[in-house]
Design an enzyme around this catalytic site. Sequence first.
Site, short mmCIF file in Angstrom:
data_model
loop_
_atom_site.label_atom_id
_atom_site.label_comp_id
_atom_site.label_asym_id
_atom_site.label_seq_id
_atom_site.Cartn_x
_atom_site.Cartn_y
_atom_site.Cartn_z
N VAL A 48 0.87 -1.17 0.00
CA VAL A 48 0.00 0.00 0.00
C VAL A 48 0.91 1.23 0.00
O VAL A 48 2.13 1.08 0.09
CB VAL A 48 -0.95 0.04 1.23
CG1 VAL A 48 -2.13 -0.87 1.05
CG2 VAL A 48 -0.19 -0.30 2.51
N ALA A 51 -0.54 7.43 -2.28
CA ALA A 51 -0.70 8.88 -2.41
C ALA A 51 0.58 9.55 -1.94
O ALA A 51 1.17 9.14 -0.94
CB ALA A 51 -1.87 9.35 -1.58
N LYS A 79 -2.33 14.59 -8.42
CA LYS A 79 -2.93 14.88 -7.12
C LYS A 79 -2.70 16.34 -6.77
O LYS A 79 -1.56 16.77 -6.66
CB LYS A 79 -2.31 13.96 -6.07
CG LYS A 79 -2.75 14.26 -4.66
CD LYS A 79 -2.14 13.31 -3.65
CE LYS A 79 -2.47 13.77 -2.24
NZ LYS A 79 -1.74 13.02 -1.22
N THR A 346 2.33 10.93 4.12
CA THR A 346 3.67 11.39 4.48
C THR A 346 4.77 10.32 4.49
O THR A 346 5.94 10.65 4.60
CB THR A 346 3.64 12.05 5.88
OG1 THR A 346 2.81 11.27 6.74
CG2 THR A 346 3.10 13.45 5.80
N ILE A 348 6.03 8.14 2.22
CA ILE A 348 7.01 8.14 1.13
C ILE A 348 7.85 9.41 1.21
O ILE A 348 9.05 9.40 0.94
CB ILE A 348 6.31 7.96 -0.24
CG1 ILE A 348 5.68 6.55 -0.29
CG2 ILE A 348 7.30 8.15 -1.40
CD1 ILE A 348 4.82 6.27 -1.50
C1 FAD Z 1 -2.56 1.21 5.46
C2 FAD Z 1 -1.40 1.96 4.91
C3 FAD Z 1 -1.59 2.94 3.96
C4 FAD Z 1 -0.50 3.67 3.46
N1 FAD Z 1 -0.71 4.68 2.58
C5 FAD Z 1 0.33 5.47 2.22
C6 FAD Z 1 0.14 6.56 1.35
O1 FAD Z 1 -0.93 6.83 0.85
N2 FAD Z 1 1.23 7.33 1.07
C7 FAD Z 1 2.47 7.06 1.58
O2 FAD Z 1 3.40 7.82 1.33
N3 FAD Z 1 2.67 5.99 2.35
C8 FAD Z 1 1.65 5.20 2.69
N4 FAD Z 1 1.86 4.12 3.48
C9 FAD Z 1 3.24 3.77 3.86
C10 FAD Z 1 3.91 3.03 2.70
O3 FAD Z 1 3.17 1.88 2.36
C11 FAD Z 1 5.32 2.63 3.10
O4 FAD Z 1 5.99 3.71 3.64
C12 FAD Z 1 6.09 2.16 1.90
O5 FAD Z 1 5.42 1.17 1.20
C13 FAD Z 1 7.44 1.63 2.32
O6 FAD Z 1 7.36 0.39 2.89
P1 FAD Z 1 8.73 -0.33 3.25
O7 FAD Z 1 9.53 -0.45 2.01
O8 FAD Z 1 9.32 0.36 4.41
O9 FAD Z 1 8.25 -1.77 3.75
P2 FAD Z 1 7.71 -3.04 2.94
O10 FAD Z 1 6.97 -2.69 1.73
O11 FAD Z 1 6.99 -3.87 3.96
O12 FAD Z 1 9.02 -3.81 2.50
C14 FAD Z 1 9.76 -4.58 3.40
C15 FAD Z 1 10.77 -5.40 2.63
O13 FAD Z 1 11.60 -6.08 3.54
C16 FAD Z 1 11.72 -7.43 3.14
N5 FAD Z 1 12.01 -8.25 4.30
C17 FAD Z 1 11.41 -8.27 5.50
N6 FAD Z 1 11.96 -9.20 6.29
C18 FAD Z 1 12.96 -9.75 5.58
C19 FAD Z 1 13.90 -10.78 5.84
N7 FAD Z 1 13.93 -11.46 7.00
N8 FAD Z 1 14.77 -11.11 4.86
C20 FAD Z 1 14.76 -10.48 3.66
N9 FAD Z 1 13.90 -9.52 3.36
C21 FAD Z 1 13.00 -9.17 4.31
C22 FAD Z 1 10.38 -7.73 2.50
O14 FAD Z 1 10.47 -8.86 1.66
C23 FAD Z 1 10.16 -6.45 1.72
O15 FAD Z 1 10.86 -6.52 0.50
C24 FAD Z 1 0.79 3.36 3.94
C25 FAD Z 1 0.99 2.33 4.86
C26 FAD Z 1 -0.09 1.63 5.35
C27 FAD Z 1 0.14 0.53 6.35
#
Ligand code: FAD
Length: 504
Positions: A48, A51, A79, A346, A348
């Site tokens: 997710v 935006a 947007k 916020t 991203i």
């Molecule tokens: C409900 C919801 C709505 C959101 N809406 C927005 C929005 O509108 N706008 C916005 O800016 N942000 C939004 N966000 C936040 C946004 O989704 C995240 O900031 C963004 O996707 C970044 O996620 P991430 O890369 O930190 O984590 P993730 O996408 O969870 O990636 C984690 C990575 O770590 C890897 N990983 C985990 N454990 C291990 C392991 N043991 N070994 C190897 N790899 C591992 C996984 O495979 C994955 O590749 C939202 C979040 C939520 C929960």
Amino acid sequence: MNSGEIVNIVVVGGGTAGWMTAAALVKLLPGRCSVRLVESEAIGIVGVGEATLPHIRAFNERLGIREADFMAWTRGTFKMGIEFRHWGAEGDSYIHPFGTFGPGSGEIDFHQYWLRMRHEGVPVPDLEQFSMGATIGRMNRFQLPVSDPRSIASTYGYAYQFDATLFAPYLRQLAEGLGAERTEGKVVAVNRNGESGDIESLTLESGEIIAGDLFVDCSGFVSLLIGKALDEPFQDWSHWLPCDRAMAMPCRTETALTPYTSAIAMKAGWRWRIPLQHRTGNGYVYSSSFISDDEARDAIVGAVEGEAIAEPRILKFRAGRRERSWVNNCVSVGLASGFLEPLESTSIYLIQQTITYLVELFPEREISPVDRDEFNRLIDMEYDRIRDFLILHYHATTRSGMEFWDYVRTMPVPDTLADKLELFRRRGRVVKYREGVFLDASWIAVYLGQGVVPEGHDLRADAPPSESIAKGMHQLRDQIRTAVERMPDHREHLDRYCPMAKVA
Ligand SMILES: Cc1cc2nc3c(=O)[nH]c(=O)nc-3n(C[C@H](O)[C@H](O)[C@H](O)COP(=O)(O)OP(=O)(O)OC[C@H]3O[C@@H](n4cnc5c(N)ncnc54)[C@H](O)[C@@H]3O)c2cc1C
């Protein structure tokens, strides 16, 4: 003195945070670092986060990303801001636009004249009608802003809404093209130096050991390195931001392809509506202390405006952040570092800022504590400012008779926010930030949009005669309307500029 050594970076996680980090480091620090990213497809990404804020355009530009290409790939839409429905009071609606109110120049803020008119009982249009961004949104148009500061068409910004599952793959091809190396695998152990506590290497399920100088934790909510291995405490802000779950459910886009995100207040939180070219993202962000998951599921199923294209999916989180984002030789980015609900899109932005500060303070192999402390100070500031801004939305409301809203309306807020509110209530003054996120116009939009009306206004707004202010305001409103009426429809613009690409 710069040593010129190559710093070997290991990024854990291949979600938005991981690939934004990898792409930015290889692009912006050529010859200074090598980047290896480990991700596990079996674990997957949060999927997710659709935006964004206008700042992402600068990030993409630095990476040399062509806007039309990027939007076509991610099936993006434009947007202009966020529409808040039912927040100040049931039935109301305002847009927090990107850009300014009024002409965007002048000695004092435009809203001060508007407040004066209100105080004198002179009828003037709603403040929103003096925003190009909000008007473009309401009229469902789009056109790129111009750079000439004398033009009213230079007073707005814009961001993107895109498919979160397509953004990371887009960045991946870019990063790999620039030399980042990807390893598929699950990290099962984090190996630390017994003396310094630094991370020396990671062990994968396959038995492979990956060593590095600097480790970037982009592992998502699991917070594998900074949380689990380094045990950095989490500052819990759920007493101010009690929403801890989201029920997400995408649907077909059957209603207007609005160039804005909607945040619609609900019984125990709010729901998002994010129209993309091929579908609309929806989700109910709620507090599990005030409603059950079943009730939230029923509410989102009943609220979506098109045929559902997936079952509702639950996501669990906690508002807050790690005490420090950079500990020893581990920097956390994205959900691994903290989370603030997506009310103002916020996350991203925070990823982008974290990367920007990391690049600015990029270490030698030997990390200087001074760089690390400065980095942590900057990240704290970003989080704290956003935190206060989000709390404002919940606190400045007249919604009542619902447990959740009664709680947030009456809860004590951080002193930093209480002071800002007091300042605005007196004479409509906002705390000025020179840069970063949520500058004056954002706070003004939310204060006034949610019914925080100041008792007075800036004394300098009393100088011009009342009739000339009112006349000028009506002319400006008409000028904005006319300029927006000439713009193409949002969908029409997308079809011409960046029709969605087929993604393998
Ligand atoms: C409900 C919801 C709505 C959101 N809406 C927005 C929005 O509108 N706008 C916005 O800016 N942000 C939004 N966000 C936040 C946004 O989704 C995240 O900031 C963004 O996707 C970044 O996620 P991430 O890369 O930190 O984590 P993730 O996408 O969870 O990636 C984690 C990575 O770590 C890897 N990983 C985990 N454990 C291990 C392991 N043991 N070994 C190897 N790899 C591992 C996984 O495979 C994955 O590749 C939202 C979040 C939520 C929960």
